[in-house]
Design an enzyme around this catalytic site. Structure first.
Site, mmCIF file in Angstrom:
data_model
loop_
_atom_site.group_PDB
_atom_site.id
_atom_site.type_symbol
_atom_site.label_atom_id
_atom_site.label_comp_id
_atom_site.label_asym_id
_atom_site.label_seq_id
_atom_site.Cartn_x
_atom_site.Cartn_y
_atom_site.Cartn_z
ATOM 1 N N SER A 92 0.828 -1.211 0.000
ATOM 2 C CA SER A 92 0.000 0.000 0.000
ATOM 3 C C SER A 92 0.864 1.264 0.000
ATOM 4 O O SER A 92 0.350 2.357 -0.238
ATOM 5 C CB SER A 92 -0.952 0.002 1.205
ATOM 6 O OG SER A 92 -0.225 -0.002 2.425
ATOM 7 N N HIS A 93 2.165 1.125 0.271
ATOM 8 C CA HIS A 93 3.032 2.304 0.283
ATOM 9 C C HIS A 93 4.338 2.099 -0.484
ATOM 10 O O HIS A 93 5.321 2.794 -0.256
ATOM 11 C CB HIS A 93 3.282 2.759 1.724
ATOM 12 C CG HIS A 93 2.023 3.273 2.338
ATOM 13 N ND1 HIS A 93 1.078 2.433 2.886
ATOM 14 C CD2 HIS A 93 1.511 4.518 2.417
ATOM 15 C CE1 HIS A 93 0.050 3.151 3.304
ATOM 16 N NE2 HIS A 93 0.288 4.405 3.034
ATOM 17 N N ASP A 147 -4.917 0.530 1.093
ATOM 18 C CA ASP A 147 -5.447 -0.818 0.851
ATOM 19 C C ASP A 147 -6.875 -0.770 0.325
ATOM 20 O O ASP A 147 -7.277 -1.643 -0.454
ATOM 21 C CB ASP A 147 -5.364 -1.661 2.135
ATOM 22 C CG ASP A 147 -3.988 -2.295 2.304
ATOM 23 O OD1 ASP A 147 -3.316 -2.545 1.279
ATOM 24 O OD2 ASP A 147 -3.584 -2.533 3.447
#
Ligand SMILES: NC(=O)C1=CN([C@@H]2O[C@H](COP(=O)(O)OP(=O)(O)OC[C@H]3O[C@@H](n4cnc5c(N)ncnc54)[C@H](OP(=O)(O)O)[C@@H]3O)[C@@H](O)[C@H]2O)C=CC1
Ligand SMILES: O=C(O)C1=NCCCC1
Length: 341
Positions: A52-53, A193
């Protein structure tokens, strides 16, 4: 969640990915120094399977830089406030270069006073938080960090969103082990997410968020389109999220998650908020014993059947990436190459 599908997976050396990301950051308005810090951060997240990052965030960085919302060339201003306190004005730039600028002083202060606080404001944090704390534990220090983001979480018992997804990250040394690290959003799910689920057409588990009418939904698009996330663990996660707003914004001089207006900057994605980092030198009170006691704690948790430690999945993915290269999808790699020009 949502790692690249194995069929479309490619692997590349960490240094190559970092170099590619650095080129992108420079091409899209960052100074050499800022590009270096952000590229290392983002490549590390991708290496550790923090999807997600990882590179998922690159288009968001690029559109934000293009919108003029963030200053990719900002030089942070570091102020030595007190024996255990440093204040940094990130000057509208990213939070990680602000941390990098103050880090040597922060470590010196923590080692001499036993504890030191770094308060960053006027900053943008668009990344995972563990890369900000884990390196302190590698040096034998304990670190805790909080950062607030943008309004998208309904406080427990309220009707409308107010808080950000407001993560908390913690790192501590552990004798003979990787540092003990956890890093978690105080929302039921990270916003990233939810975006990944929406993009891949997945439904969410129940209890993550509500739609625009405030009704529970498992549809990520409904959460993103006028709906909101919920805190994790009801009133308990909500209290932690409230604490993050106080520590990361009120205490640093940064914006609360609802206080900035990016509507005049289409494409802007990075929350303009604040970040607090507290670093403790455990040797002051406990000598070498702290890391041994950490080890004892881990062993006791394992003895009662713990399936895995927080951070362990990342360390496992890191090991594989160090051996075989960092995984990303062919589509992601092609997108990165296009952005690098
Ligand atoms: N910059 C910002 O404003 C924001 C950033 N974020 C970032 O999003 C990322 C994801 O957050 P979030 O979705 O809450 O993280 P997760 O829920 O995936 O994980 C939270 C923590 O719990 C650990 N963990 C997960 N499953 C287990 C398990 N079964 N047993 C033991 N430990 C477990 C994880 O370790 P492991 O990593 O090993 O899986 C991690 O340390 C974080 O890096 C966070 O910093 C989130 C919100 C805002
Ligand atoms: O995943 C999240 O939640 C966020 N990540 C980066 C900054 C905005 C919120």
């Amino acid at each position: 969640m949502s790692a690249p599908t194995p069929s479309a997976l490619v692997r590349m050396p960490f240094a190559e990915l970092q170099g590619l990301l650095q080129t992108i950051f420079k091409q899209h308005g960052c100074s050499e120094a800022v590009a270096g810090v952000l590229a290392h951060n983002c490549a590390s997240a991708q290496r550790d399977g923090a999807h997600s990052h990882g590179v998922f965030r690159i288009p968001g960085y690029v559109s934000t830089l293009a919108s003029g919302w963030v200053d990719g060339r900002a030089t942070p201003e570091v102020t030595d406030v007190a024996p255990g306190y440093i204040r940094v004005d990130a000057r509208g730039g990213f939070a990680q270069p602000a941390l990098a600028a103050a880090r040597p002083m922060l470590v010196d202060k923590a080692r001499s006073a036993g504890i030191a606080v770094l308060a960053i404001h006027n900053s943008h944090h668009f990344a995972a938080l563990w890369p900000d704390v884990e390196p302190f534990a590698d040096e034998g220090l304990v670190a805790l960090s909080v950062v607030n983001s943008m309004t998208c979480v309904v406080p427990h018992g309220a009707r409308k969103p107010l808080f950000g997804t407001n993560p908390i990250a913690f790192a501590a040394p552990c004798a003979g082990h990787d540092p003990i690290v956890f890093d978690m959003a105080t929302s039921a799910m990270a916003h990233g997410d939810v975006q990944i689920a929406a993009r891949s057409g997945q439904q969410l588990p129940e209890g993550m968020g509500v739609d625009a009418a405030g009704q529970p939904t498992t549809d990520p698009a409904a959460i993103l389109d006028g709906g909101a996330l919920l805190p994790f663990g009801g009133h308990k996660g909500s209290a932690l999220s409230m604490m993050v707003e106080l520590l990361a914004a009120a205490l640093t001089g940064g914006h609360f998650s609802w206080e900035f207006d990016w509507s005049g900057h289409p494409g802007a994605k990075t929350p303009w908020t604040g970040q607090l980092i507290i670093v403790i030198d455990p040797s002051k009170a406990e000598g070498e014993r702290f890391a041994l006691r950490s080890r004892e704690l881990v062993e006791q948790m394992q003895a009662v059947g713990l399936s895995r430690m927080p951070g362990e999945r990342r360390y496992r993915e890191r090991e594989v990436a160090e051996r075989e290269g960092v995984a990303l999808s062919e589509q992601e790699l092609q997108g990165l190459r296009e952005l690098a020009g």
